[in-house]
Write an enzyme that holds these catalytic residues in place. Sequence first.
Site, PDB file in Angstrom:
ATOM      1  N   ILE A 248       0.899  -1.154   0.000  1.00 30.87           N
ATOM      2  CA  ILE A 248       0.000   0.000   0.000  1.00 30.87           C
ATOM      3  C   ILE A 248       0.937   1.203   0.000  1.00 30.87           C
ATOM      4  O   ILE A 248       1.566   1.518   1.006  1.00 30.87           O
ATOM      5  CB  ILE A 248      -0.916   0.024   1.230  1.00 30.87           C
ATOM      6  CG1 ILE A 248      -1.809  -1.223   1.238  1.00 30.87           C
ATOM      7  CG2 ILE A 248      -1.788   1.280   1.239  1.00 30.87           C
ATOM      8  CD1 ILE A 248      -2.690  -1.337   2.461  1.00 30.87           C
ATOM      9  N   PRO A 249       1.088   1.887  -1.148  1.00 27.23           N
ATOM     10  CA  PRO A 249       2.235   2.780  -1.361  1.00 27.23           C
ATOM     11  C   PRO A 249       2.116   4.162  -0.717  1.00 27.23           C
ATOM     12  O   PRO A 249       1.999   5.186  -1.404  1.00 27.23           O
ATOM     13  CB  PRO A 249       2.292   2.879  -2.887  1.00 27.23           C
ATOM     14  CG  PRO A 249       0.869   2.755  -3.309  1.00 27.23           C
ATOM     15  CD  PRO A 249       0.243   1.761  -2.361  1.00 27.23           C
ATOM     16  N   CYS A 250       2.198   4.196   0.602  1.00 30.61           N
ATOM     17  CA  CYS A 250       2.141   5.489   1.292  1.00 30.61           C
ATOM     18  C   CYS A 250       3.365   6.350   0.972  1.00 30.61           C
ATOM     19  O   CYS A 250       3.334   7.575   1.177  1.00 30.61           O
ATOM     20  CB  CYS A 250       1.987   5.285   2.796  1.00 30.61           C
ATOM     21  SG  CYS A 250       3.181   4.170   3.537  1.00 30.61           S
ATOM     22  N   HIS A 251       4.427   5.737   0.457  1.00 30.55           N
ATOM     23  CA  HIS A 251       5.615   6.526   0.086  1.00 30.55           C
ATOM     24  C   HIS A 251       5.329   7.440  -1.106  1.00 30.55           C
ATOM     25  O   HIS A 251       6.097   8.370  -1.368  1.00 30.55           O
ATOM     26  CB  HIS A 251       6.794   5.601  -0.225  1.00 30.55           C
ATOM     27  CG  HIS A 251       6.543   4.630  -1.336  1.00 30.55           C
ATOM     28  ND1 HIS A 251       5.841   3.458  -1.157  1.00 30.55           N
ATOM     29  CD2 HIS A 251       6.892   4.654  -2.659  1.00 30.55           C
ATOM     30  CE1 HIS A 251       5.776   2.799  -2.298  1.00 30.55           C
ATOM     31  NE2 HIS A 251       6.395   3.505  -3.234  1.00 30.55           N
TER      32      HIS A 251
END
Length: 285
Positions: A248-251
């Site tokens: 889950i690409p919170c970056h």
Amino acid sequence: MANEISPEGYHYKLIARALELIDAEGGTSMTLDRLAGKLSLSPAHFQRVFSRWVGVSPKRYQQYLQVDLARQLLAERQTVLQTADAAGLSGGGRLHDLFLRWEAMSPGEYALAGEGLTIRYAWIDTPFGEALVMATDRGICGMAFADETGRDAAFADMTARWPKAMYVDDPTAMNAVAGKVFDPSEGNPTAQLHLIGAPFQIKVWEALLSIPSGTVATYSDIAAAVGNPRAVRAVGTAVGRNPVSWLIPCHRALRKTGGLGGYHWGLPVKRAMLAWEAARKDAQG
């Protein structure tokens, strides 16, 4: 040997050290010979390591390690999330060559704080350093990166999210799960996620899943996508509470100014992830 560093972990440590060296130079590029020398490697070996890790040469990759990468991504590759799209996701999306399927806990299940759940875990080496991977019988529920925080802090952080769960150290099961995520030889496997969070958090994580690899979105974009454009601060909190980092690409969430904002597992890890994705996207055309 148990303490041997895998190629993936070794490469990430070189990337992290290269970041430090380039930052010390004010973000200016360094020649291959000079950078390799500071890393105590031959230029040829250094080039092979970087090319294997990201798919481009060290010279090309340095462009993605510059301090202003986030601003460039925001200017050139911003994803404008549409409310209808984010709200109507089917539960699957393509994410850096991986097809994810996910399901979420019901609010009632979440309120039980993990009671009745068995969560298996293990430490694995990844392209971004050592990671703690956790999974229930329904899918991966946690991923934490420990190079900046340390193992103890990362483990305490993750287990505190579901304090009533039973945790089982199971490297065999988790290595099989993680292999599908990080091993490129696996092709395009299906990875199942089990999202454990409050309803608003899950809406934010769902919006994050719609940001393609190599692109970014602002916290304001995400707030609008979940139907609450004023909730930028709450969105930031939910992004920070994402339990399955990388998948889950919170970056990929940035401030409007182009600043990186925060990253739960350390800004050097976030910068490396963004640079890795941007370089691979360009290398693949």
